[in-house]
Design a protein around this motif. Structure first.
Motif, PDB file in Angstrom:
ATOM      1  N   PRO A  60       1.741  -9.912   2.903  1.00  0.00           N
ATOM      2  CA  PRO A  60       1.127 -11.173   2.455  1.00  0.00           C
ATOM      3  C   PRO A  60       2.155 -12.311   2.448  1.00  0.00           C
ATOM      4  O   PRO A  60       3.313 -12.148   2.830  1.00  0.00           O
ATOM      5  N   LYS A 103       2.774 -13.259  -3.478  1.00  0.00           N
ATOM      6  CA  LYS A 103       1.617 -12.385  -3.661  1.00  0.00           C
ATOM      7  C   LYS A 103       2.061 -10.989  -4.089  1.00  0.00           C
ATOM      8  O   LYS A 103       3.213 -10.603  -3.934  1.00  0.00           O
ATOM      9  N   LYS A 104       1.111 -10.232  -4.628  1.00  0.00           N
ATOM     10  CA  LYS A 104       1.405  -8.874  -5.102  1.00  0.00           C
ATOM     11  C   LYS A 104       1.362  -7.877  -3.949  1.00  0.00           C
ATOM     12  O   LYS A 104       0.491  -7.971  -3.067  1.00  0.00           O
ATOM     13  N   VAL A 105       2.308  -6.924  -3.976  1.00  0.00           N
ATOM     14  CA  VAL A 105       2.365  -5.849  -2.991  1.00  0.00           C
ATOM     15  C   VAL A 105       2.528  -4.516  -3.720  1.00  0.00           C
ATOM     16  O   VAL A 105       2.858  -4.481  -4.905  1.00  0.00           O
ATOM     17  N   THR A 133       0.457  -1.554   7.844  1.00  0.00           N
ATOM     18  CA  THR A 133       0.483  -2.317   6.598  1.00  0.00           C
ATOM     19  C   THR A 133       0.296  -3.805   6.873  1.00  0.00           C
ATOM     20  O   THR A 133       0.499  -4.289   7.992  1.00  0.00           O
ATOM     21  N   SER A 176       2.691  -3.011   1.294  1.00  0.00           N
ATOM     22  CA  SER A 176       1.430  -3.558   1.810  1.00  0.00           C
ATOM     23  C   SER A 176       0.761  -4.390   0.721  1.00  0.00           C
ATOM     24  O   SER A 176       0.982  -4.176  -0.470  1.00  0.00           O
ATOM     25  N   LYS A 177      -0.050  -5.314   1.157  1.00  0.00           N
ATOM     26  CA  LYS A 177      -0.743  -6.227   0.246  1.00  0.00           C
ATOM     27  C   LYS A 177      -1.753  -5.468  -0.606  1.00  0.00           C
ATOM     28  O   LYS A 177      -2.451  -4.579  -0.114  1.00  0.00           O
TER      29      LYS A 177
END
Length: 390
Positions: A334, A338-340, A331, A387-388
């Protein structure tokens, strides 16, 4: 020579041929590619994609063999359970129905060489009852599902507890009548000999008198037992009704069984983890060195997930597409804000925003940004569980 037109007779004939089942020896399970003839299979074996899959399989061949064997066994038993239940059936009938599905796991990729070996193995492991006849091997599925066993036990328990109301009432009345008759002595009849004092005297029988005495006696016993029995029955019924209403009020105050089950299921989902984590549209990093320095430590986007453990990824820098196992990927975490995407655990499948990172415990704090749990703050999420997003 150019490729035949889509509506040409040759192209239509090729599509018709490729629809049906082909020969097993010309099928590549690693690439999931079916070839129609020996020349096509030879060309496929010389292709770059096939060589890449062989490199991946050479790292741990036993793992791939165990995976294909497990999938074949699970699909075969699922078909046997759903289609035939616990009936005794010929193993070849089940196998022919199993291979009729085009995307099935082929037996040449498993640990069993023949259907007979697989059938004997099912008998040894206790999945099925196996017996050999002159016509071949027959199998019978053994249903050991815990849910089925629990349902059968509940039905048996319910049958024992659910006695008929009429039967209960009849038993209770009979008990009360017996209890009322215990303290009283029944009059025993006196038998006398029929004799005449003189031969001229006539013998007369008064049948109505006996009937009236029996009716009177029965009315007396009913008058003695009837009110007592009816009173006791009424009292018991009232007690039952009062206890039933009080029980209902208590049940309303307490949580119902359905609510408790739902809470347990939610708790299980939150704590449950799986051994697969791949999801589409996430950014991952390639960690295997088998593909060369060109792809090592490079980032890619997951475009498609195949059989939960394999992903088709697209490189971010070069745009190349690769088919990799999840053990060759990791993974990407970020920067905060940030979005994950949550990949494992109770919040699996929910999007979130990365709040902070704890490097000592290799975990992060996120805020759920989708679904019914939107706005919930979750701490201690492991790196491999998020994970990003692309």
């Amino acid at each position: 020579m150019g490729k035949a037109d889509f509506l040409s007779p040759k192209a239509i004939a090729n599509r018709i041929k490729s629809k049906g089942l082909q020969k097993l020896r010309w099928y590549c399970q690693m690439c999931q590619k079916q070839c129609r003839d020996e020349n096509g299979f030879k060309c496929h074996c010389m292709s770059e994609s096939h060589q890449r899959q062989l490199l991946l399989a050479s790292e741990n061949p036993q793992r791939f063999l165990n995976y294909f064997s497990t999938e074949f066994r699970n699909d075969f038993l699922e078909l046997l359970r759903r289609r035939f239940g616990t009936k005794r059936v010929h193993n070849n009938i089940v196998y022919n129905e199993y291979i009729s599905h085009r995307e099935h796991i082929h037996m040449n990729a498993t640990q069993w060489e023949t259907l007979t070996d697989f059938t004997k193995w099912l008998g040894r492991e206790g999945f099925c009852k196996v017996d050999e006849t002159p016509k071949g091997w027959y199998i019978q599925y053994i249903d050991r599902d815990p849910e089925t066993i629990r349902r059968q036990q509940e039905l048996e328990r319910k049958k024992k507890q659910d006695l008929d109301d009429e039967e209960k009432t009849a038993k209770f009345i009979e008990k009360q009548v017996r209890r009322g008759l215990e303290g009283k002595e029944l009059e025993t009849p006196v038998y006398t000999e029929l004799s005449r004092e003189s031969e001229e005297e006539k013998v007369a029988f008064n049948l109505n008198k006996g009937a009236s005495t029996s009716i009177a006696a029965s009315s007396k016993t009913s008058s003695v037992l009837g009110p007592n029995a009816l009173k006791t029955v009424g009292e018991v019924v009232k007690r039952k009704e009062s206890s039933h209403t009080s029980g209902q009020s208590k049940e309303k105050k307490k949580k119902s069984a359905l609510d408790e089950i739902m809470e347990l299921e939610e708790e299980k989902k939150r704590t449950a983890r799986t051994d697969y984590w791949l999801q589409p549209e996430i950014i991952v990093k390639i960690i295997t060195k088998k593909l060369g320095e060109k792809y090592h430590k490079k980032k890619a986007v997951v475009k498609e997930v195949i059989d939960k453990y394999t992903a088709v990824v697209k490189m971010l820098d070069s745009g190349d597409k690769l088919k990799l196992d999840q053990t060759h990927l990791e993974t990407v975490i970020p920067a905060p804000g940030k979005k994950v995407l949550v990949l494992n655990g109770g919040y699996r499948g929910n999007e979130g925003i990365l709040e902070s990172i704890n490097e000592k415990s290799f975990s992060a704090t996120i805020t759920i940004d989708s679904g019914p749990l939107k706005g919930r703050r979750v701490e201690g999420v492991l790196y491999e569980d998020i994970s990003k997003l692309a």
